[in-house]
Design an enzyme around this catalytic site. Structure first.
Site, PDB file in Angstrom:
ATOM      1  N   ARG A 229       0.852  -1.188   0.000  1.00 59.36           N
ATOM      2  CA  ARG A 229       0.000   0.000   0.000  1.00 59.36           C
ATOM      3  C   ARG A 229       0.888   1.238   0.000  1.00 59.36           C
ATOM      4  NH1 ARG A 229      -3.487  -2.565  -1.751  1.00 59.36           N
ATOM      5  NH2 ARG A 229      -5.492  -3.158  -0.839  1.00 59.36           N
ATOM      6  N   HIS A 277      -1.125   0.623  -9.871  1.00 59.81           N
ATOM      7  CA  HIS A 277      -1.839  -0.315  -8.982  1.00 59.81           C
ATOM      8  C   HIS A 277      -2.405  -1.506  -9.779  1.00 59.81           C
ATOM      9  CE1 HIS A 277      -4.071  -0.639  -4.898  1.00 59.81           C
ATOM     10  NE2 HIS A 277      -3.879  -1.840  -5.429  1.00 59.81           N
TER      11      HIS A 277
HETATM   12  P1  NDP Z   1      -1.981 -11.888   4.399  1.00 57.54           P
HETATM   13  O1  NDP Z   1      -2.817 -11.405   5.530  1.00 57.54           O
HETATM   14  O2  NDP Z   1      -2.183 -13.269   3.882  1.00 57.54           O
HETATM   15  O3  NDP Z   1      -0.440 -11.776   4.791  1.00 57.54           O
HETATM   16  C1  NDP Z   1       0.076 -10.719   5.519  1.00 57.54           C
HETATM   17  C2  NDP Z   1       1.480 -11.095   5.973  1.00 57.54           C
HETATM   18  O4  NDP Z   1       2.078  -9.960   6.596  1.00 57.54           O
HETATM   19  C3  NDP Z   1       1.497 -12.231   6.989  1.00 57.54           C
HETATM   20  O5  NDP Z   1       2.604 -13.079   6.757  1.00 57.54           O
HETATM   21  C4  NDP Z   1       1.673 -11.484   8.311  1.00 57.54           C
HETATM   22  O6  NDP Z   1       2.307 -12.251   9.321  1.00 57.54           O
HETATM   23  C5  NDP Z   1       2.595 -10.367   7.871  1.00 57.54           C
HETATM   24  N1  NDP Z   1       2.569  -9.227   8.782  1.00 57.54           N
HETATM   25  C6  NDP Z   1       1.495  -8.495   9.188  1.00 57.54           C
HETATM   26  N2  NDP Z   1       1.903  -7.503  10.016  1.00 57.54           N
HETATM   27  C7  NDP Z   1       3.250  -7.620  10.136  1.00 57.54           C
HETATM   28  C8  NDP Z   1       4.249  -6.910  10.852  1.00 57.54           C
HETATM   29  N3  NDP Z   1       3.941  -5.848  11.634  1.00 57.54           N
HETATM   30  N4  NDP Z   1       5.543  -7.313  10.745  1.00 57.54           N
HETATM   31  C9  NDP Z   1       5.875  -8.388   9.993  1.00 57.54           C
HETATM   32  N5  NDP Z   1       4.971  -9.110   9.275  1.00 57.54           N
HETATM   33  C10 NDP Z   1       3.680  -8.720   9.348  1.00 57.54           C
HETATM   34  O7  NDP Z   1      -2.133 -10.810   3.218  1.00 57.54           O
HETATM   35  P2  NDP Z   1      -1.991 -11.033   1.649  1.00 57.54           P
HETATM   36  O8  NDP Z   1      -0.682 -11.701   1.406  1.00 57.54           O
HETATM   37  O9  NDP Z   1      -3.213 -11.649   1.083  1.00 57.54           O
HETATM   38  O10 NDP Z   1      -1.958  -9.507   1.120  1.00 57.54           O
HETATM   39  C11 NDP Z   1      -0.947  -8.597   1.532  1.00 57.54           C
HETATM   40  C12 NDP Z   1      -1.266  -7.196   1.049  1.00 57.54           C
HETATM   41  O11 NDP Z   1      -1.031  -7.070  -0.344  1.00 57.54           O
HETATM   42  C13 NDP Z   1      -2.721  -6.745   1.180  1.00 57.54           C
HETATM   43  O12 NDP Z   1      -3.024  -6.359   2.512  1.00 57.54           O
HETATM   44  C14 NDP Z   1      -2.785  -5.582   0.215  1.00 57.54           C
HETATM   45  O13 NDP Z   1      -2.484  -4.386   0.878  1.00 57.54           O
HETATM   46  C15 NDP Z   1      -1.679  -5.879  -0.797  1.00 57.54           C
HETATM   47  N6  NDP Z   1      -2.235  -6.118  -2.143  1.00 57.54           N
HETATM   48  C16 NDP Z   1      -1.795  -5.327  -3.183  1.00 57.54           C
HETATM   49  C17 NDP Z   1      -2.283  -5.532  -4.465  1.00 57.54           C
HETATM   50  C18 NDP Z   1      -1.769  -4.721  -5.606  1.00 57.54           C
HETATM   51  O14 NDP Z   1      -2.309  -4.826  -6.726  1.00 57.54           O
HETATM   52  N7  NDP Z   1      -0.731  -3.930  -5.449  1.00 57.54           N
HETATM   53  C19 NDP Z   1      -3.286  -6.564  -4.752  1.00 57.54           C
HETATM   54  C20 NDP Z   1      -3.638  -7.366  -3.610  1.00 57.54           C
HETATM   55  C21 NDP Z   1      -3.134  -7.113  -2.354  1.00 57.54           C
HETATM   56  P3  NDP Z   1       1.652 -13.636   9.893  1.00 57.54           P
HETATM   57  O15 NDP Z   1       1.890 -14.645   8.815  1.00 57.54           O
HETATM   58  O16 NDP Z   1       2.428 -13.922  11.120  1.00 57.54           O
HETATM   59  O17 NDP Z   1       0.201 -13.327  10.131  1.00 57.54           O
END
Ligand code: NDP
Length: 316
Positions: A229, A277
């Site tokens: 983001r 995006h």
């Molecule tokens: P998930 O919820 O599956 O994964 C999020 C990951 O981030 C998890 O591994 C989580 O850890 C980790 N995480 C969260 N907070 C922290 C932190 N403070 N420090 C370290 N690690 C952290 O999300 P997705 O993979 O499905 O999606 C990720 C993001 O991608 C979305 O939220 C969205 O913003 C972005 N996105 C962008 C798109 C684009 O076109 N550019 C399209 C789709 C999504 P844990 O495994 O321990 O929970």
């Protein structure tokens, strides 16, 4: 009960969504929310399908059991007052979306590591000047956010032979034998990386995480790919790091203000690639079966089987 799709009828993909949803759930009553004209009809809606921004007022649906986001990111929905906080919220977890994201991450990583961006610039000046590209087996790629999308990126990138390090918020032991290592410390994750890919969710903890301190923890010459983001990035810190020659390049797909204003310095920056995006877009046809499985979980009273359940306390 019925399912309401909260999309504008004139929106480009609305007909595609209706078609895909009706095919995936022929027994369900699926309506466009705008076509529900009275309170009795609204009371039959127990599942709302919404975009990740401006979902429309969901409080008019008094019997909601599930708000299903059509996007992976729910950062805007979590803080949107029109989304009831006592209703289960699910984000989109679709393997096809993860494949798209992984293809994008792989393409940008190879573009950087094989110096293709330099050749595009040199072609414009008719300059024939090869650059040595070190083998991918010597490269380290850091993936911040090792969830549904980040992990699939790791699987694609591992095929190049690159060393992969991922950052998660919690450690698990389940991946002890995986061809990558995960940590919970972002600075440790980026320490030796040639390429840093951001796929964190936007939360109170991660806002502004791509800033001066993290860049200082990066190895000199590292490149940044932000697919998460826009608000993850402190824009002036990136410009300062690129100007100082610490970070070498950045690929930015997401921005605090979208569309990126025409006068923004990122557009003309020689070390920045801007994409609008497009890293991964939900495909109604594959997403409809993910939604159908979640609808079936609701109908059978097995909310615990919902894929992509959002934990509001964690913010993702
Ligand atoms: P998930 O919820 O599956 O994964 C999020 C990951 O981030 C998890 O591994 C989580 O850890 C980790 N995480 C969260 N907070 C922290 C932190 N403070 N420090 C370290 N690690 C952290 O999300 P997705 O993979 O499905 O999606 C990720 C993001 O991608 C979305 O939220 C969205 O913003 C972005 N996105 C962008 C798109 C684009 O076109 N550019 C399209 C789709 C999504 P844990 O495994 O321990 O929970």
């Amino acid at each position: 009960m019925s399912i309401a799709l909260l999309l504008d009828p004139t929106f480009r993909t609305t007909p595609m969504w209706m078609d895909a949803l009706r095919r995936a759930m022929p027994a369900e009553h699926i309506v466009l929310a705008g076509e529900l004209s009275h309170a009795a009809a609204e009371a039959t809606v127990d599942i709302a399908l919404v975009r990740g921004v401006d979902p429309g007022d969901l409080r008019r649906f008094t019997n909601l059991a599930l708000v299903q986001c059509l996007w992976a990111g729910v950062d805007k929905l979590i803080v949107d007052p029109s989304v009831p906080t006592d209703v289960t919220l699910a984000r989109m977890v679709d393997p096809a979306l993860a494949d798209q994201m992984a293809t994008t991450a792989l393409a940008h990583t190879l573009d950087i590591c094989l110096h293709h961006h330099d050749y595009r610039e040199r072609q414009a000046r008719a300059v024939w000047q090869p650059r040595h590209a070190k083998p991918m087996t010597t490269k380290t790629v850091a993936i911040l956010g090792f969830g549904a999308l980040g992990k699939r990126c790791a699987e694609y990138l591992a095929m190049t032979g690159a060393n992969i390090v991922g950052a998660r918020s919690s450690r698990t032991s389940a991946e002890d034998h995986a061809p990558w290592r995960t940590t919970t410390c972002l600075a440790e994750t980026v320490a030796n990386a040639d390429v840093v890919i951001n796929l964190l969710p936007l939360t109170e903890e991660t806002v502004g995480v791509l800033g001066e301190a993290l860049f200082a923890a990066c190895t000199p010459g590292a490149a940044l790919i932000n697919l998460g983001r826009g608000a993850h990035l402190v824009e002036n810190d990136l410009l300062a790091s690129l100007a100082a020659g610490h970070l070498s390049r950045a690929v930015l797909d997401v921005f605090t203000e979208e569309p990126l204003p025409a006068e923004h310095p990122f557009w003309g920056h020689p070390k920045i690639t801007v994409t609008p995006h497009v890293a991964a877009e939900t495909d109604p046809h594959t997403a409809a079966s993910v939604i159908a499985a979640n609808v079936a979980a609701v109908r059978s009273g097995r909310i615990d089987r919902i894929t992509g359940m959002v934990d509001r306390t964690r913010g993702y």
